[in-house]
Design an enzyme around this catalytic site. Structure first.
Site, PDB file in Angstrom:
ATOM      1  CG  ASP A  43     -61.510  14.466 -30.441  1.00 51.04           C
ATOM      2  OD1 ASP A  43     -62.333  13.620 -30.837  1.00 51.04           O
ATOM      3  OD2 ASP A  43     -60.344  14.534 -30.879  1.00 51.04           O
ATOM      4  CE1 TYR A  48     -55.673  10.585 -31.447  1.00 58.86           C
ATOM      5  CE2 TYR A  48     -56.929  11.879 -29.886  1.00 58.86           C
ATOM      6  CZ  TYR A  48     -56.573  11.590 -31.192  1.00 58.86           C
ATOM      7  OH  TYR A  48     -57.139  12.312 -32.203  1.00 58.86           O
ATOM      8  CE  LYS A  73     -60.754  11.448 -33.223  1.00 60.91           C
ATOM      9  NZ  LYS A  73     -60.046  11.878 -31.987  1.00 60.91           N
ATOM     10  CG  HIS A 106     -58.489   7.120 -35.282  1.00 63.94           C
ATOM     11  ND1 HIS A 106     -58.027   7.092 -34.001  1.00 63.94           N
ATOM     12  CD2 HIS A 106     -57.779   8.105 -35.902  1.00 63.94           C
ATOM     13  CE1 HIS A 106     -57.075   8.013 -33.855  1.00 63.94           C
ATOM     14  NE2 HIS A 106     -56.916   8.631 -34.997  1.00 63.94           N
TER      15      HIS A 106
END
Ligand code: A2P
Length: 295
Positions: A43, A48, A73, A106
């Site tokens: 994931d 990120y 996401k 997200h």
């Protein structure tokens, strides 16, 4: 490895590797190690800023594409229909994959909900076009799910929310269960209660909770393993983050013991009702405008 069947028939491993706060230089190694150890679900998220390194880890492991469940996401700065279609291209190019197994929003953006809906409609199109195998959301409350479902054609497969023994969100879990939406736990071992970050100052480290410690001792497991087992036995998807090879291995080693009803109830009773992470209803202004680079 236990699997969970989503509301559209797609299956995912009950446990995957999280990479939130995995430094880019450590991420490829963590992903490759996890896949070598037997993980089959990763994931990540565009925000990120480590999708390229996740892709590098996937390449190093060199597994057939259909043996790994890849989830990412789309961040609010890429919300609305056209932007989200483009966000899919950015993420898949960085990850080096043709399709995603799960693509989720997200965050809801309550003060720009029409763009949240536009983004979700792009996910629906990607699903219809076979570019993603399942779609979902993250950090949605019951109210956000209601607002979305008033407009959406496809019920999200997943809602990924903050969920550890100190913050269990029973109402959001129930809202998901009533609609056939799988609850996926972020920070399932409560990293948000101890890792560095701009979180609540009065937070308590769930890893040091005495009840969890007792249950861990009873089963000769670690507190992290007990929390993961608790989530899995509740039927949730869990995605613990680690970049440490021993802890990556330890977190996968949770399929050889069972918590009894009393253990489960004692952990359920630890809920404080207080989140440590951000409140999805609080406006976060510029944070949601952070640009996601091109591939
Ligand atoms: P590290 O990457 O150094 O292992 P969460 O996924 O709940 O947010 O938790 C992530 C945090 O927990 C990270 O700080 C991670 O650090 C740490 N962590 C991961 N696995 C374990 C474990 N088995 N025992 C203790 N800490 C762990």
């Amino acid at each position: 490895m236990d699997t969970i069947t989503l509301n559209n028939g797609v299956t995912l491993p009950a446990l995957g590797l999280g990479v939130y706060q995995s430094a880019p230089e450590e991420t490829a190694a963590a992903v490759a190690t996890a896949l070598e150890l037997g993980y089959r679900h990763i994931d990540t998220a565009a925000a990120y800023f480590n999708e390229k390194e996740v892709g590098e880890g996937l390449r190093r492991a060199a597994l057939p594409r259909d043996e790994v469940f890849v989830e990412t996401k789309v961040f609010p700065s890429d919300f609305d229909f056209e932007q989200t279609l483009h966000a899919f291209e950015k993420s898949t190019a960085k990850l080096g994959v043709e399709y995603l197994d799960l693509f989720i929003l997200h965050q809801p953006v309550p003060d720009r909900f029409e763009r949240t809906i536009g983004a979700y409609q792009a996910l629906e199109k990607l699903l219809a076009d076979g570019r993603v195998r399942a779609i979902g959301v993250s950090n949605f409350t019951r109210r956000h799910l209601d607002l979305l479902l008033a407009e959406a054609g496809v019920v999200p497969a997943v809602n990924q929310i903050e969920l550890h023994p100190y913050f269990q969100q029973p109402d959001v879990q129930a809202a998901g269960a009533e609609r056939g939406i799988l609850t996926q736990a972020w920070s399932p071992i409560g990293g948000i209660t101890f890792y560095p970050g701009p979180w609540r100052e009065d937070r308590r480290n769930v890893m040091q909770d005495p009840v969890i410690g007792e249950i861990a001792q009873k089963h000769a497991k670690s507190p992290a393993q007990v929390m993961l087992r608790w989530g899995i036995q509740h039927g949730r998807s869990v995605i613990p983050k680690s970049t440490n090879p021993e802890r990556i291995a330890q977190n996968l080693n949770v399929f050889d013991f069972t918590l009894d009803d009393a253990d489960m109830e004692r952990i359920d009773a630890l809920d404080t009702g207080m989140r440590t992470g951000p409140d999805p209803d609080e406006p976060r202004g510029d944070f949601y405008d952070r640009p996601i680079p091109e591939a």
